[in-house]
Scaffold this motif. Sequence first.
Motif: not given
Length: 337
Positions: A163-174, A207-211, A224-233, A255-257
């Motif tokens: 693959f060319d990269g990974i989307i790393a998903e984290y929702k978690g809790k507040n 390779k690229f990383l997206t959150f 997040l600064t290392e992530c190409r994009h931030i995909i909001l839930a 700290s969120t870009p």
Amino acid sequence: MKRNKSNKIFGALLPILTMALLVSCTDVESIDINRPGLEEQSPELYAKYLENLNAYKSSDDHKVAYAWFDNSVKAPYSRAHHISDIPDSLDVVSMMYPADLAEFELADMAAVRRKGTKVVYTISFDRIQKEYTDKVKEGVETGVFSTYLKAEVDRLISYESSFDGIIAEYKGKNPIYMSAADKEEAKANQDIFWGAVMAWKQANTTKFLTFQGYPENLIGQSVLTECRHIILATDDVDAVEKLSVVARQAMLSASTPTDRFVVAVSTVSMDAADTKTGFYDKARAIKEAAYWITESSADYTKAGIAIYNIQNDYYNADAIYPYVKEAINIMNPSPRK
């Protein structure tokens, strides 16, 4: 002004294509560039098309389009099972089943890469956590979650070579509503998950990383600064107005870009009885989200959309992937005379 530059890059090829194909069009997705024989019939034209397509996608001046593709069928009986048939203008496609790729899948991946489309897969903290919880309830898992988490993340990262990269998903809790002990545990688990992901990223700089998920739920993370994009839930929201609400919640963390927000939507369900999935009220969510992306925002950047269940949009009497193509063209309209 930047949008005009990207449109000119992509639109410059249209007169050539119009002459060659004897069609009248104003956007790239109106051209069935993948139809059998065109590459062989007009190799120079096709090469120019690919050159412009790749230049368009490599620029930062267009709105991006991600998609998740269900590649669970390993013996395809329809073109709908091939990612080589997805719209050319998709920037990134995430394969939902990254293990044990079939030969036809590897060939399809090579085909879409020629068009500048990146092929990735998603690693989800929340999915790992749910699987662990279910196994504990079933009595098939007796170890602690931290050990299970580390083993699963390492296993999933091991698929990355194709693959060319990974989307790393984290929702978690507040964390605002957590006790001190719960917050400490959540932070420790985040460190395991993101530690493995970032170690992979540092070892694979090309390779690229997206959150994906809720940025505001991260505790002491600078990933997040290392992530190409931030995909909001936002795939579960039921009104276009709520996209702005989720975006502003993501900005609660200093700290969120704010220059790379992508919103998630779903295509309409294949189940005719499901009148909620893929809709904002009675309007198609994918179209409404695309128009929302085109509206300017003073304090954050709307970078594009990410589409769940893209394969559902393949089946249409008039054209394949019509609503995906429409959404992309709404975000990135071709120049008109």
